[in-house]
Design an enzyme around this catalytic site. Structure first.
Site, mmCIF file in Angstrom:
data_model
loop_
_atom_site.group_PDB
_atom_site.id
_atom_site.type_symbol
_atom_site.label_atom_id
_atom_site.label_comp_id
_atom_site.label_asym_id
_atom_site.label_seq_id
_atom_site.Cartn_x
_atom_site.Cartn_y
_atom_site.Cartn_z
ATOM 1 N N ASN A 30 -10.269 -26.774 -11.773
ATOM 2 C CA ASN A 30 -9.002 -26.269 -12.332
ATOM 3 C C ASN A 30 -8.618 -26.808 -13.702
ATOM 4 O O ASN A 30 -7.438 -26.844 -14.059
ATOM 5 C CB ASN A 30 -7.857 -26.501 -11.331
ATOM 6 C CG ASN A 30 -8.113 -25.795 -10.010
ATOM 7 O OD1 ASN A 30 -8.969 -24.904 -9.951
ATOM 8 N ND2 ASN A 30 -7.405 -26.162 -8.969
ATOM 9 N N THR A 74 0.235 -28.961 -5.425
ATOM 10 C CA THR A 74 1.198 -29.672 -6.265
ATOM 11 C C THR A 74 2.598 -29.143 -5.984
ATOM 12 O O THR A 74 2.845 -27.948 -6.093
ATOM 13 C CB THR A 74 0.833 -29.485 -7.754
ATOM 14 O OG1 THR A 74 -0.367 -30.212 -8.012
ATOM 15 C CG2 THR A 74 1.917 -30.005 -8.677
ATOM 16 N N ASN A 83 -5.741 -23.064 -16.955
ATOM 17 C CA ASN A 83 -5.778 -24.181 -17.911
ATOM 18 C C ASN A 83 -6.769 -23.939 -19.046
ATOM 19 O O ASN A 83 -7.358 -24.882 -19.591
ATOM 20 C CB ASN A 83 -6.044 -25.528 -17.205
ATOM 21 C CG ASN A 83 -4.814 -26.046 -16.477
ATOM 22 O OD1 ASN A 83 -3.688 -25.771 -16.896
ATOM 23 N ND2 ASN A 83 -5.016 -26.793 -15.400
ATOM 24 N N TYR A 93 -8.908 -29.839 -15.102
ATOM 25 C CA TYR A 93 -8.506 -31.228 -15.319
ATOM 26 C C TYR A 93 -9.710 -32.037 -15.825
ATOM 27 O O TYR A 93 -10.771 -31.476 -16.096
ATOM 28 C CB TYR A 93 -7.819 -31.768 -14.064
ATOM 29 C CG TYR A 93 -6.576 -30.925 -13.772
ATOM 30 C CD1 TYR A 93 -5.490 -30.972 -14.640
ATOM 31 C CD2 TYR A 93 -6.549 -30.006 -12.728
ATOM 32 C CE1 TYR A 93 -4.371 -30.154 -14.444
ATOM 33 C CE2 TYR A 93 -5.436 -29.177 -12.527
ATOM 34 C CZ TYR A 93 -4.357 -29.260 -13.394
ATOM 35 O OH TYR A 93 -3.268 -28.432 -13.210
ATOM 36 N N HIS A 129 -11.151 -34.436 -7.480
ATOM 37 C CA HIS A 129 -10.708 -33.180 -8.106
ATOM 38 C C HIS A 129 -11.515 -32.938 -9.385
ATOM 39 O O HIS A 129 -11.243 -33.535 -10.425
ATOM 40 C CB HIS A 129 -9.221 -33.288 -8.426
ATOM 41 C CG HIS A 129 -8.554 -31.990 -8.782
ATOM 42 N ND1 HIS A 129 -9.258 -30.841 -9.098
ATOM 43 C CD2 HIS A 129 -7.233 -31.647 -8.870
ATOM 44 C CE1 HIS A 129 -8.391 -29.866 -9.363
ATOM 45 N NE2 HIS A 129 -7.161 -30.331 -9.227
HETATM 46 C C1 PHB Z 1 -0.494 -27.065 -10.831
HETATM 47 O O1 PHB Z 1 0.298 -28.004 -10.964
HETATM 48 O O2 PHB Z 1 -0.170 -25.916 -11.072
HETATM 49 C C2 PHB Z 1 -1.837 -27.351 -10.374
HETATM 50 C C3 PHB Z 1 -2.213 -28.644 -10.090
HETATM 51 C C4 PHB Z 1 -3.497 -28.907 -9.670
HETATM 52 C C5 PHB Z 1 -4.385 -27.871 -9.530
HETATM 53 C C6 PHB Z 1 -4.018 -26.581 -9.799
HETATM 54 C C7 PHB Z 1 -2.740 -26.322 -10.215
HETATM 55 O O3 PHB Z 1 -5.625 -28.115 -9.152
#
Ligand code: PHB
Length: 361
Positions: free
Chosen positions: A183, A30, A240, A185, A180
Site C-alpha cells: 500500500n 486504520t 499512495n 508505505y 506491512h
Molecule cells: C489508510 O490510512 O488509509 C491506510 C493505512 C494503511 C494501509 C492502507 C490505508 O495499508
C-alpha cells in the site's frame, strides 16, 4: 492439504503451531482512534477488538514501529512503554474471548508530513520522489512534501526500529506480527520501481529492491518463530501514488524470496484499492510462495467461498465487513444480513461507528 474434503471458510487452518478456528480473517484497518498525545491504545480500542474476537485471526491496524514511522494522526505505535501497556489490555481481552491477534508493523516513509514527525523532520523514502496527493495532518490535508532518500548507512537504523518493535509486540502479548510491505508505505516504496530509483544495493535489480524487506524480516525473526510472522504485499495497488513497471515479475520474485523460511502466511491485497479488480495472475504469486496465501480486497462471503473452493486462496481477510459486523463469522455462518459500514466514521472520531455496530441477538 491433508484432508480429503474441500475446505471452506469455516474449516480450521494451522499455520505452524497456531490453529485458526476459521479462515475469516479481520484485515488490518486504520481507524485513527489511539489516545493522543503518545498514540496509545485506549479503552475503546479494547472493546472494538474484543467484539471481533471470533475472527479466525485479527490482524491489528497498522502500527508505527517508531516515532519516525508515523504517517497519520492518532494511529497507534508499538515503541513506547505506554503503548505496550495499552496493547496488553487489547491482546488480553481478545485472548479471554478465545481470539488470536497479530500486530501489523508499519513505517510510512514518504506517506507522512513534517507536521507529524519528530522535530518537523522531512519524511524519508527510497528515493526523493514526492507522491501525488495530500497528507492528513492535525491542521487538515496538506500536500505531500518531497521525501529525502535514506542514505545507505541509515538503513540499519531503520531495520533496528523494526527489530525493536517486533520484540515489543511480543511483550504486548500478540500471537504474531505481520510486516506491512504493501500500500505504498516504506517497504513498498523500496519494492516498486516507481518510487525506487536508487543506485546502491537497495535499488535497481529485484534482488536489491527486495533487500530491505528481507533484512526487516530477518530482524523480526530474531524475536518471533517464522510461523508467527506474515508479510503483506499489494502488487498492483495504485493507492499512495504507487507504480511498478512489471508488477507480475516483481511480486513473483518477492513471493519466491519469502519462501523457504516457514512463514505463517503471505497476505496479498489483490487488484487496486482505488479501481477494483486488477489484471495480475495472483496464482503465479501464490505458486511462488511455499506457505499459506491470504487473499484480500473487496471479498464477500460468496467470492471468498468460491476462491477457497477453487484453491485460489487458503484464507480471506475482510475489512469493511468487519468494521460494521463484530460477529461477521457468525453472520456468514448463518447467511444472516449484514450491517452497512458508515464511511464517515472510518477514520477518527469516537465510539460512534466504532464499537456501536450491533451483533445478532
Ligand atoms: C489508510 O490510512 O488509509 C491506510 C493505512 C494503511 C494501509 C492502507 C490505508 O495499508
Amino acid at each position: 492439504m491433508s484432508t480429503t474434503t474441500t475446505p471452506d471458510l469455516f474449516t480450521p487452518i494451522t499455520p505452524g503451531d497456531l490453529t485458526l478456528p476459521n479462515r475469516i480473517v479481520m484485515a488490518p484497518l486504520t481507524r485513527n482512534r489511539a489516545a493522543m498525545p503518545g498514540n496509545v491504545p485506549q479503552a475503546m480500542n479494547v472493546t472494538y477488538y474484543a467484539q471481533r474476537a471470533s475472527a479466525g485471526l485479527i490482524i491489528a491496524e497498522a502500527t508505527q514501529v517508531s516515532p519516525e514511522g508515523i504517517g497519520y494522526p492518532a494511529t497507534p505505535g508499538i515503541h513506547s512503554d505506554e503503548q505496550v501497556r495499552g496493547w496488553q489490555q487489547i491482546t488480553g481481552a481478545v485472548h479471554a474471548k478465545g481470539g488470536l491477534m497479530f500486530l501489523q508493523l508499519w513505517y510510512c516513509g514518504r506517506i507522512s508530513h513534517p507536521d507529524l514527525l519528530p522535530d518537523q523532520q522531512q519524511p524519508v523514502s527510497a528515493s526523493a520522489i514526492k507522491p501525488a496527493g495530500e497528507a492528513v495532518t492535525f491542521e487538515g490535508m496538506k500536500p505531500y512534501v518531497e521525501p529525502r532518500a535514506l542514505r545507505t548507512e541509515e538503513i540499519p537504523g531503520v531495520v533496528a526500529q523494526y527489530r525493536h518493535a517486533a520484540a515489543r509486540a511480543k511483550e504486548a502479548g500478540f500471537d504474531g506480527v505481520e510486516i506491512h510491505a504493501a500500500n505504498g508505505y516504506l517497504l513498498d516504496q523500496f519494492l516498486r520501481d516507481g518510487s525506487n530509483r536508487r543506485d546502491d544495493e537497495y535499488g535497481g535489480s529485484l534482488e536489491n529492491r527486495s533487500r530491505l524487506l528481507l533484512e526487516v524480516l530477518a530482524a523480526v525473526l530474531e524475536s518471533w518463530p517464522a510461523a508467527r510472522v506474515g508479510v503483506r504485499i499489494s502488487p498492483e495497488n495504485s493507492f499512495n501514488d504507487m507504480h511498478d513497471s512489471d508488477p507480475q515479475a516483481t511480486f513473483n520474485y518477492v513471493a519466491n524470496a519469502l519462501s523457504g523460511k516457514g512463514l505463517g502466511y503471505l497476505h496479498v491485497v489483490e487488484g487496486d484499492m482505488m479501481k477494483g479488480e486488477g489484471v495480475l495472475d495472483y496464482r503465479q504469486i501464490r505458486e511462488q510462495f511455499d506457505g499459506y496465501y491470504m487473499a484480500n480486497n473487496g471479498y464477500d462471503k460468496a467470492r471468498a467461498q468460491a476462491a477457497i473452493a477453487a484453491n485460489a486462496t487458503d484464507m480471506v481477510s475482510f475489512g469493511k465487513p468487519f468494521i460494521a459486523n463484530p460477529d461477521l463469522v457468525e453472520r456468514y455462518r448463518q447467511d444472516a444480513p449484514l450491517n452497512t459500514p458508515d464511511p464517515e466514521t472510518f477514520y477518527g472520531g469516537d465510539e460512534k461507528g466504532y464499537i456501536d455496530y450491533p451483533a445478532l441477538d
